[in-house]
Design an enzyme around this catalytic site. Structure first.
Site, short mmCIF file in Angstrom:
data_model
loop_
_atom_site.label_atom_id
_atom_site.label_comp_id
_atom_site.label_asym_id
_atom_site.label_seq_id
_atom_site.Cartn_x
_atom_site.Cartn_y
_atom_site.Cartn_z
N ASN A 11 3.26 -0.38 -0.01
CA ASN A 11 3.11 0.93 0.63
C ASN A 11 2.49 0.71 2.01
OD1 ASN A 11 2.49 3.53 1.41
ND2 ASN A 11 0.95 3.88 -0.20
N TRP A 12 3.34 0.81 3.03
CA TRP A 12 2.87 0.50 4.39
C TRP A 12 2.06 1.65 4.99
CZ3 TRP A 12 7.83 -2.01 7.04
CH2 TRP A 12 8.16 -3.17 6.34
N LYS A 13 2.06 2.80 4.35
CA LYS A 13 1.32 3.98 4.84
C LYS A 13 1.68 4.25 6.31
CE LYS A 13 -2.13 3.14 1.35
NZ LYS A 13 -3.48 3.31 0.87
N HIS A 104 1.14 10.34 -4.10
CA HIS A 104 0.10 9.37 -3.75
C HIS A 104 -1.22 10.13 -3.54
CE1 HIS A 104 -2.27 6.51 -1.49
NE2 HIS A 104 -1.51 5.58 -2.03
N GLU A 106 -3.38 10.03 -1.38
CA GLU A 106 -3.60 10.52 0.00
C GLU A 106 -2.81 11.80 0.24
OE1 GLU A 106 -2.70 6.76 1.86
OE2 GLU A 106 -4.48 5.95 0.89
N GLU A 176 -3.31 4.59 -9.91
CA GLU A 176 -4.12 4.19 -8.77
C GLU A 176 -5.45 4.94 -8.78
OE1 GLU A 176 -1.57 2.56 -5.40
OE2 GLU A 176 -1.49 4.71 -5.17
N GLY A 182 -7.99 1.22 -0.93
CA GLY A 182 -8.46 0.90 0.41
C GLY A 182 -9.95 0.63 0.49
N SER A 222 -6.62 -1.75 -4.00
CA SER A 222 -7.24 -3.01 -3.60
C SER A 222 -6.72 -4.22 -4.38
CB SER A 222 -8.76 -2.92 -3.68
OG SER A 222 -9.24 -1.93 -2.78
N GLY A 244 -2.93 -2.20 1.74
CA GLY A 244 -3.38 -3.11 2.79
C GLY A 244 -2.77 -4.51 2.73
P1 PGA Z 1 -4.69 -0.45 -1.14
O1 PGA Z 1 -3.75 0.84 -1.30
O2 PGA Z 1 -3.93 -1.60 -1.77
O3 PGA Z 1 -4.86 -0.63 0.34
O4 PGA Z 1 -5.95 -0.16 -1.86
C1 PGA Z 1 -2.98 1.04 -2.45
C2 PGA Z 1 -2.21 2.34 -2.32
O5 PGA Z 1 -2.75 3.29 -1.74
O6 PGA Z 1 -1.06 2.45 -2.77
#
Ligand code: PGA
Length: 259
Positions: A11-13, A104, A106, A176, A182, A222, A244
């Site tokens: 997931n490149w966000k 997600h 976010e 998640e 993150g 993470s 990340g």
């Molecule tokens: P992260 O994000 O690996 O940077 O913790 C995971 C995600 O939000 O899918």
């Protein structure tokens, strides 16, 4: 027969620009092309989730590689119309993408997406033949209050369990925990396994043992080159949704090697 797929998704966000996005997709694909030993396309898959703008190009880069796909990070619930700035599932499908993230954390927290909306987005994805990667997970205070199982259960019941069994078979779930996204704090392998087993149990109750056993459940939060192996070695953890650590080809490849 159990055909549970194992998946590593990136997931490149909201990161990168076209040049770096192209370079990352090419680098991941080219490295994977030399690694027949990883078994991609034989029950294992890699899915890249770039920002919408770069999706057509990433689809083209992935196209000639077996077992590597591209998807969107979100989709709108309506088919088309006056929704300025939004992207419909049919548009995502039309550029050759195969998957979409839904819900997600976010999206849930910054854009107010609730279970009712996510159910509609899931419907839109399914109607357009996209595989929804449905995200669920609790906030830190919810875990501290020992409410995490109830929270995840209600996200799944409201967002997904209205699906007929034939449709549900195409769903991928990503657990998640929000406190792990993150933050550098990963769920322990035991915490991940416990929740994944719980989710599989819910699916068994709602659908059947066979549907539950075939469901792919990814862990996200993470996950990195160091901890992936231990997380993925749990019986109910079928891969990862990586944020990340998916932005560096080398780290991402090490995570894929752990699958
Ligand atoms: P992260 O994000 O690996 O940077 O913790 C995971 C995600 O939000 O899918």
């Amino acid at each position: 027969m159990i055909m549970r797929k194992r998946i590593v998704a990136g997931n490149w966000k909201m990161n990168m620009e076209i040049g770096s996005a192209r370079e990352l997709a090419r680098s991941v694909c080219n490295d994977l092309a030399t690694r027949a030993d990883l078994g991609l396309g034989k029950g294992k898959e890699v899915v890249l989730f770039p920002p919408y703008l770069f999706l057509p190009e990433v689809v083209e880069i992935c196209r000639e590689f077996v077992g590597i796909h591209a998807g969107a990070q979100n989709c709108h619930q309506e088919g088309k119309g006056a929704y300025t700035g939004e992207i419909a599932a049919s548009m995502i499908k039309s550029v050759g993408a195969t998957h979409t993230l839904i819900g997600h954390s976010e999206r849930r927290s910054y854009f107010g997406e609730d279970d009712e909306l996510l159910a509609k987005k899931t419907k839109a994805a399914m109607e357009n033949d996209l595989t929804p990667v449905f995200c669920c997970g609790e906030l830190l205070p919810e875990r501290e209050a020992n409410n995490h199982f109830e929270v995840v259960k209600s996200q799944l019941v409201n967002g997904l369990f209205w699906l007929e069994e034939v449709a549900f078979r195409h769903v991928v779930i990503a657990y998640e925990p929000v406190w792990a996204i993150g933050t550098g704090v990963t769920a322990s392998p035991e915490q991940a396994q416990e929740m994944h087993a719980f989710i599989r149990g819910l699916v068994k109750e709602q659908y059947s043992e066979e549907v539950a056993e075939n469901l792919t459940i990814l862990y996200g939060g993470s996950c990195n080159a160091k901890n992936a192996k231990e997380l993925f070695s749990n019986p109910d953890v079928d891969g990862g949704l990586i944020g990340g650590a998916s932005l560096k080809a080398h780290d991402f490849l090490q995570i894929i090697e752990a699958l």
